[in-house]
Design an enzyme around this catalytic site. Structure first.
Site, PDB file in Angstrom:
ATOM      1  N   HIS A   1       7.174  16.384   0.551  1.00  0.00           N
ATOM      2  CA  HIS A   1       6.219  15.855   1.532  1.00  0.00           C
ATOM      3  C   HIS A   1       5.779  14.440   1.147  1.00  0.00           C
ATOM      4  O   HIS A   1       5.758  13.533   1.991  1.00  0.00           O
ATOM      5  CB  HIS A   1       5.001  16.794   1.601  1.00  0.00           C
ATOM      6  CG  HIS A   1       3.873  16.277   2.429  1.00  0.00           C
ATOM      7  ND1 HIS A   1       3.669  16.668   3.739  1.00  0.00           N
ATOM      8  CD2 HIS A   1       2.877  15.386   2.148  1.00  0.00           C
ATOM      9  CE1 HIS A   1       2.606  16.045   4.218  1.00  0.00           C
ATOM     10  NE2 HIS A   1       2.104  15.261   3.274  1.00  0.00           N
ATOM     11  N   GLU A   2       5.453  14.234  -0.124  1.00  0.00           N
ATOM     12  CA  GLU A   2       5.026  12.908  -0.569  1.00  0.00           C
ATOM     13  C   GLU A   2       6.176  11.904  -0.509  1.00  0.00           C
ATOM     14  O   GLU A   2       5.984  10.739  -0.146  1.00  0.00           O
ATOM     15  CB  GLU A   2       4.464  12.980  -1.995  1.00  0.00           C
ATOM     16  CG  GLU A   2       3.258  13.889  -2.144  1.00  0.00           C
ATOM     17  CD  GLU A   2       2.143  13.567  -1.164  1.00  0.00           C
ATOM     18  OE1 GLU A   2       2.015  12.395  -0.760  1.00  0.00           O
ATOM     19  OE2 GLU A   2       1.399  14.490  -0.801  1.00  0.00           O
TER      20      GLU A   2
ATOM     21  N   HIS B   1       6.525  10.489   2.921  1.00  0.00           N
ATOM     22  CA  HIS B   1       5.645   9.344   3.189  1.00  0.00           C
ATOM     23  C   HIS B   1       6.297   8.049   2.702  1.00  0.00           C
ATOM     24  O   HIS B   1       6.208   7.013   3.360  1.00  0.00           O
ATOM     25  CB  HIS B   1       4.303   9.529   2.465  1.00  0.00           C
ATOM     26  CG  HIS B   1       3.389  10.513   3.112  1.00  0.00           C
ATOM     27  ND1 HIS B   1       3.072  10.480   4.457  1.00  0.00           N
ATOM     28  CD2 HIS B   1       2.694  11.567   2.595  1.00  0.00           C
ATOM     29  CE1 HIS B   1       2.234  11.456   4.739  1.00  0.00           C
ATOM     30  NE2 HIS B   1       1.989  12.129   3.632  1.00  0.00           N
TER      31      HIS B   1
ATOM     32  N   GLU C   1       0.954  13.155   8.765  1.00  0.00           N
ATOM     33  CA  GLU C   1       1.057  14.397   8.002  1.00  0.00           C
ATOM     34  C   GLU C   1       2.068  15.340   8.635  1.00  0.00           C
ATOM     35  O   GLU C   1       2.861  15.984   7.938  1.00  0.00           O
ATOM     36  CB  GLU C   1      -0.314  15.076   7.888  1.00  0.00           C
ATOM     37  CG  GLU C   1      -1.309  14.310   7.032  1.00  0.00           C
ATOM     38  CD  GLU C   1      -0.784  14.028   5.633  1.00  0.00           C
ATOM     39  OE1 GLU C   1      -0.156  14.923   5.034  1.00  0.00           O
ATOM     40  OE2 GLU C   1      -0.997  12.912   5.136  1.00  0.00           O
TER      41      GLU C   1
END
Length: 296
Positions: free
Chosen positions: A138-139, A142, A214
């Site tokens: 997930h990070e 980004h 998100e």
């Protein structure tokens, strides 16, 4: 990796940057008029902006008390980030750890070559290996989506405007004591009012973009790992653990809400001011992705 460009996110980032640029111009004009010298303002504010841009990763890590760690110190964490970075077709970012009971993670940096992924010790103690991979992916999403730069710029502008709103009256009052309020009083009032408007607009832009990014990062994590259910499980665990964290620990990290994978809940204002969509909605979308993967 079945990665697809998220044009919804790209359009939102473009609109956000355009509006932020317009805000910068208005903000610069108002504050320069109060200072009496546009050149001085450009030098000061421009220098601060460049420092924030080029050293955003270092400044963010230091503000959180994060420590960049080596592969010798955290071999499994490094191995996971290196493997996931290869799957995401990204350079391996710097790896950092915060000694905190708050289970959370964030990514920072101005671009893909100057990025850092940070996790807390509380997160590593809470999740199993697959769940941690989901959070790390997930990070990294980004980083791949390049949304960190927009969030960094927006957060910086919001912080400067808030500081002027908070301290402007104090310094403005001191400035006008000696010889009445002509010139100084009116100028500081205008500067505070403009700063307040800038702060509110940038505040709302951060939250509107943050909520969508998100969802985009959740989809990206599913594409990188091929395991949306692991991230869904991690989100539920992190959200559940937040209630067990001491209040003083939560207050220390609340300013980084927009960057965390799960926000520190304040329960004050509602959806308009939330930095993240609800955990339930994120989990529901991830489970939809899991079902889509299983049908192929």
């Amino acid at each position: 990796m079945n990665w697809q460009a998220d044009w919804g996110l790209r359009v939102r980032m473009f609109v956000t940057m355009f509006l932020l640029f317009a805000l910068y111009i208005v903000f610069a004009g108002a504050i320069a008029a109060y200072m009496g010298s546009f050149v001085v303002f450009v030098v000061l504010f421009g220098g601060m902006s460049l420092a924030q841009y080029f050293f955003s990763d270092t400044l963010t890590l230091k503000s959180m008390g994060a420590k960049t760690v080596s592969a010798d110190e955290y071999p499994q964490l490094h191995a996971s980030i290196e493997r996931l970075s290869q799957q995401a077709d990204l350079p391996k970012p710097k790896v950092a750890v915060v000694d905190s009971r708050v289970p959370n993670a964030f990514a920072t940096g101005r671009n893909q070559k100057n990025a850092a992924v940070c996790v807390t010790t509380g997160l590593m103690n809470t999740l199993d290996r697959d769940e941690l991979d989901g959070v790390l992916a997930h990070e990294l999403s980004h980083v791949k989506n390049r949304d960190m730069m927009v969030m960094t710029i927006a957060s910086f502008l919001s912080t400067i405007a808030f500081m002027i709103v908070r301290w402007g009256a104090f310094f403005g009052g001191g400035h006008s004591r000696g010889g009445g309020r002509e010139g100084g009083g009116g100028g500081i009032i205008v500067a505070i009012l403009v700063s307040l408007v800038v702060w509110i607009i940038s505040y709302l832009l951060i939250r509107a973009l943050s909520r969508y990014r998100e969802y985009a990062a959740d989809r990206g994590a599913a594409a990188i790992t091929g395991n949306p259910s692991a991230l869904a499980s991690a989100l539920l665990k992190i959200s559940g653990q937040m209630d067990n964290v001491p209040k003083e620990d939560l207050r220390e990290e609340a300013e980084m809400n927009a960057f965390f994978i799960i926000p520190i809940k304040s329960g004050i204002i509602g959806r308009l001011f939330a930095t993240h969509p609800s955990t339930e909605r994120r989990v529901e979308r991830l489970r939809d992705l899991e079902r889509e993967i299983q049908t192929f």
